[in-house]
Every structure is written in structure tokens, then in C-alpha cells.
Design a protein around this motif. Sequence first.
Motif, PDB file in Angstrom:
ATOM      1  N   MET A   1       0.835  -1.197   0.000  1.00 45.16           N
ATOM      2  CA  MET A   1       0.000   0.000   0.000  1.00 45.16           C
ATOM      3  C   MET A   1       0.865   1.239   0.000  1.00 45.16           C
ATOM      4  N   SER A   2       0.446   2.233  -0.736  1.00 46.77           N
ATOM      5  CA  SER A   2       1.207   3.477  -0.844  1.00 46.77           C
ATOM      6  C   SER A   2       1.226   4.222   0.464  1.00 46.77           C
ATOM      7  N   LYS A   3       2.370   4.828   0.787  1.00 49.77           N
ATOM      8  CA  LYS A   3       2.462   5.655   1.981  1.00 49.77           C
ATOM      9  C   LYS A   3       1.987   7.069   1.727  1.00 49.77           C
ATOM     10  N   ASP A   4       1.825   7.429   0.463  1.00 52.45           N
ATOM     11  CA  ASP A   4       1.377   8.779   0.119  1.00 52.45           C
ATOM     12  C   ASP A   4      -0.119   8.777  -0.034  1.00 52.45           C
ATOM     13  N   ILE A   5      -0.823   8.891   1.079  1.00 53.28           N
ATOM     14  CA  ILE A   5      -2.282   8.783   1.024  1.00 53.28           C
ATOM     15  C   ILE A   5      -2.898   9.933   0.259  1.00 53.28           C
ATOM     16  N   GLY A   6      -2.205  11.062   0.213  1.00 50.25           N
ATOM     17  CA  GLY A   6      -2.748  12.206  -0.506  1.00 50.25           C
ATOM     18  C   GLY A   6      -2.886  11.961  -1.997  1.00 50.25           C
ATOM     19  N   SER A   7      -2.149  10.942  -2.521  1.00 44.12           N
ATOM     20  CA  SER A   7      -2.244  10.634  -3.945  1.00 44.12           C
ATOM     21  C   SER A   7      -3.423   9.733  -4.261  1.00 44.12           C
ATOM     22  N   SER A  95      -6.179  -1.381  -2.044  1.00 43.35           N
ATOM     23  CA  SER A  95      -7.376  -0.623  -1.689  1.00 43.35           C
ATOM     24  C   SER A  95      -7.775  -0.897  -0.239  1.00 43.35           C
ATOM     25  N   ILE A  96      -8.548   0.018   0.315  1.00 44.86           N
ATOM     26  CA  ILE A  96      -9.088  -0.128   1.663  1.00 44.86           C
ATOM     27  C   ILE A  96     -10.566   0.241   1.623  1.00 44.86           C
ATOM     28  N   HIS A  97     -11.382  -0.593   2.227  1.00 44.23           N
ATOM     29  CA  HIS A  97     -12.794  -0.258   2.402  1.00 44.23           C
ATOM     30  C   HIS A  97     -12.987   0.213   3.831  1.00 44.23           C
ATOM     31  N   LEU A  98     -13.390   1.466   3.984  1.00 47.41           N
ATOM     32  CA  LEU A  98     -13.622   2.088   5.286  1.00 47.41           C
ATOM     33  C   LEU A  98     -15.128   2.155   5.497  1.00 47.41           C
ATOM     34  N   SER A  99     -15.654   1.199   6.262  1.00 49.97           N
ATOM     35  CA  SER A  99     -17.099   1.090   6.456  1.00 49.97           C
ATOM     36  C   SER A  99     -17.505   1.909   7.668  1.00 49.97           C
ATOM     37  N   HIS A 121      -8.276  -4.951   2.414  1.00 50.96           N
ATOM     38  CA  HIS A 121      -8.460  -4.578   3.807  1.00 50.96           C
ATOM     39  C   HIS A 121      -9.850  -3.972   4.030  1.00 50.96           C
ATOM     40  N   TYR A 122     -10.497  -4.423   5.104  1.00 40.70           N
ATOM     41  CA  TYR A 122     -11.793  -3.895   5.545  1.00 40.70           C
ATOM     42  C   TYR A 122     -11.612  -3.308   6.928  1.00 40.70           C
ATOM     43  N   LEU A 123     -12.026  -2.061   7.108  1.00 40.81           N
ATOM     44  CA  LEU A 123     -11.983  -1.399   8.401  1.00 40.81           C
ATOM     45  C   LEU A 123     -13.386  -0.974   8.802  1.00 40.81           C
ATOM     46  N   PRO A 147      -3.991  -3.064  11.511  1.00 41.71           N
ATOM     47  CA  PRO A 147      -3.227  -1.892  11.971  1.00 41.71           C
ATOM     48  C   PRO A 147      -2.604  -1.076  10.845  1.00 41.71           C
ATOM     49  N   ALA A 148      -2.036  -1.743   9.827  1.00 44.75           N
ATOM     50  CA  ALA A 148      -1.413  -1.007   8.728  1.00 44.75           C
ATOM     51  C   ALA A 148      -2.449  -0.204   7.954  1.00 44.75           C
ATOM     52  N   ALA A 149      -3.614  -0.801   7.736  1.00 45.76           N
ATOM     53  CA  ALA A 149      -4.680  -0.077   7.036  1.00 45.76           C
ATOM     54  C   ALA A 149      -5.159   1.106   7.857  1.00 45.76           C
ATOM     55  N   LYS A 150      -5.243   0.950   9.175  1.00 49.46           N
ATOM     56  CA  LYS A 150      -5.654   2.062  10.039  1.00 49.46           C
ATOM     57  C   LYS A 150      -4.671   3.217   9.946  1.00 49.46           C
ATOM     58  N   ALA A 151      -3.387   2.898   9.875  1.00 49.53           N
ATOM     59  CA  ALA A 151      -2.386   3.956   9.742  1.00 49.53           C
ATOM     60  C   ALA A 151      -2.549   4.705   8.428  1.00 49.53           C
ATOM     61  N   GLU A 152      -2.916   3.986   7.374  1.00 52.38           N
ATOM     62  CA  GLU A 152      -3.087   4.619   6.064  1.00 52.38           C
ATOM     63  C   GLU A 152      -4.270   5.590   6.034  1.00 52.38           C
ATOM     64  N   VAL A 153      -5.351   5.223   6.706  1.00 46.70           N
ATOM     65  CA  VAL A 153      -6.553   6.067   6.634  1.00 46.70           C
ATOM     66  C   VAL A 153      -6.560   7.175   7.673  1.00 46.70           C
ATOM     67  N   ALA A 154      -5.568   7.218   8.547  1.00 45.34           N
ATOM     68  CA  ALA A 154      -5.562   8.205   9.629  1.00 45.34           C
ATOM     69  C   ALA A 154      -5.740   9.637   9.134  1.00 45.34           C
ATOM     70  N   PRO A 155      -5.047  10.080   8.071  1.00 47.54           N
ATOM     71  CA  PRO A 155      -5.263  11.459   7.598  1.00 47.54           C
ATOM     72  C   PRO A 155      -6.691  11.709   7.115  1.00 47.54           C
ATOM     73  N   VAL A 156      -7.320  10.690   6.530  1.00 49.81           N
ATOM     74  CA  VAL A 156      -8.708  10.838   6.087  1.00 49.81           C
ATOM     75  C   VAL A 156      -9.615  11.041   7.285  1.00 49.81           C
ATOM     76  N   LEU A 157      -9.410  10.245   8.320  1.00 46.67           N
ATOM     77  CA  LEU A 157     -10.231  10.380   9.520  1.00 46.67           C
ATOM     78  C   LEU A 157     -10.008  11.725  10.199  1.00 46.67           C
ATOM     79  N   ASP A 158      -8.790  12.238  10.125  1.00 46.15           N
ATOM     80  CA  ASP A 158      -8.506  13.561  10.688  1.00 46.15           C
ATOM     81  C   ASP A 158      -9.313  14.650   9.989  1.00 46.15           C
ATOM     82  N   ALA A 159      -9.628  14.432   8.705  1.00 45.98           N
ATOM     83  CA  ALA A 159     -10.410  15.410   7.947  1.00 45.98           C
ATOM     84  C   ALA A 159     -11.899  15.296   8.236  1.00 45.98           C
TER      85      ALA A 159
END
Length: 305
Positions: A1-7, A95-99, A121-123, A147-159
Motif C-alpha cells: 500500500m502506498s504511503k502517500d495517502i494524498g495521492s 485498496s481499503i474499504h472504510l465502512s 483490507h476492511y476497516l 493496523p497497517a490499514a488504520k495507519a493509512e486512513v488516519a489522515p482521512v479520519l482527521d479530515a
Amino acid sequence: MSKDIGSKTIGFIGLGNMGLPMATNLLAAGYSLRVYNRTLEKGRSLAEQGAILVNTPAEVVAPETIVITMLANDQVLEEAVLGENGILEKLSPSSIHLSMSTISPATAQHLAAQHEQQGVHYLAAPVFGRPDAAAAKKLWICISGNPAAKAEVAPVLDALGQGVFDFGETPEAANIVKVTGNFLIVSAIEAMAEAFTLAEKNGIDRTQIAELFGKTLFACPIYQNYGRMIAQQQYEPAGFKLSLGLKDVTLALQTARTSQMPMPLASLLHDRLMAAVAKGKGDLDWTGLASEMSEQAGIPPIPNP
């Protein structure tokens, strides 16, 4: 998974009272959005801000996608994920599905297993907060999953919110927390309805008693904000429909049954909510449950201004 979530592109499914302000905040934070709603018209304001409207859930999926679902119930979510033109077959291992829907723990567990088979990944990330909190980025978010998927979506959740509470890796854990929280809220609604009505029947202004308790013994948002609505009998427009409250108490009882525990108060609340829905009150705010107590006490409703 990409570390650049902004992309990454975010796919967003469900533009109801909660989903629309959440998606709007993601656009404001600079994310690219592909959005789907059964009523496409609800997405026009997002399209004017640069979002891409699509015609099926599957079309929100793009390479390096985070897909957010914010839907009314288990059936609608499963259809968007597993049905014809659903997202699951289109998602890739990156990809990540954030339910973020309020669904049963059993459905969360089932969906997580389906995603695992697909290598996706399903969160679970249900939220506490009404539409005004969603618009103000003041949601409280519960999360569980990889845990890795949660780290990736953290900036999205911050928004989207003001805080995230992590309940571990078990996929359905966050949904159990959400169900228990909504049970506590509707319990408070019933308690306030009974207390304020008792005061009113004895000549005490219900708005005064709501103010007292909201500032002293129960100085918290539920008793302050919902207490004001109940005291003033302002049950429209609905921020969260009474019918959805019935759905969530039903989820609590289903979870209790599988956990082999009694929930006598939840059973009472289920019957009171069911009676209100049967009387045509399902589209009221769930604080409208208090109108049942007023009616039973012989107190006429406050006329609409």
C-alpha cells in the motif's frame, strides 16, 4: 500500500444527512472524490466542487482507492459491496474499504471475511455525531481492523472528526461499540422524556429542568442538546430518524441474543420505538420518542410556530 495517502482517490458511497457533509469536508481537505448515491441529485453540490459522480457503486473504485461507505443499514451496505455492480470485485490489494455505517457486528464480520478472501483490507469505523457535527468535522470515530490499514486512513479520519478511538483488530469490535453507544443515547432520551414530563405534570417548566440538569448533574452534549430538543418538543427536522433508532436498538438486541445476555431496558425501548413508528412517527428525529410520553401523560404537543 502506498504511503502517500494524498495521492489516493477516495470513493464515497452514501450521501445522506451524514454522508454529504463528510464528503464535502474531504473535498475541502484536497482529496479527489468519486461519489455514488442512489439519488444522484444529492451529489450535484459535490460535482460543482470537483467530485466525479458515478452511476454504480463499482465505479467509485479507482487505483489506490480508499472507499468510504456511509449507508443506512446492513442490507443496503451488502448490496453496495457484494451485489451486482458492487465494489468488492473491483477493489485491489492496495485498496481499503472504510465502512462507516452503523451495522450489526455479524454483518461486519461477514464483510471482513469476504474482503479477506479478495485480499482487500476492511476497516469498521462507525461514528458518533449528528449532521451538524459532521459538517463541523467534530465526529467521534471508532475503528477496528488491520493496523497497517488504520495507519493509512488516519489522515482521512482527521479530515472528518475530532478524535479516533481504536478498538483493536477484530473487525466487528467498532460496530459493537457503536451499537452500545446508540443504546445509551436512546436510553437517555427515554429518561429525559419521563423526567421532563413528570416535572411538567407538576407545574414545573420543562425547559427550566432541562437547563438545570444540562448544566449540573448531566453536563454533557447528549443531555444538553437532546435535552433542549425534548424540552422544546422540537422533533423536526430529523437529524437522525426515529426509524433508524429502532433499527439500532434492534441491532443491540440481536447482539445481546448472540452474546447470551438479557437487555431488559433495550427490550422496553424497542417496543416504545416500534409503537412510535407504527403511529407514523418514523421520520421524526429520534428524540421524537419523547412525544410518546407526553401523549400518555395527556400533555398536548406544542403547536408548530
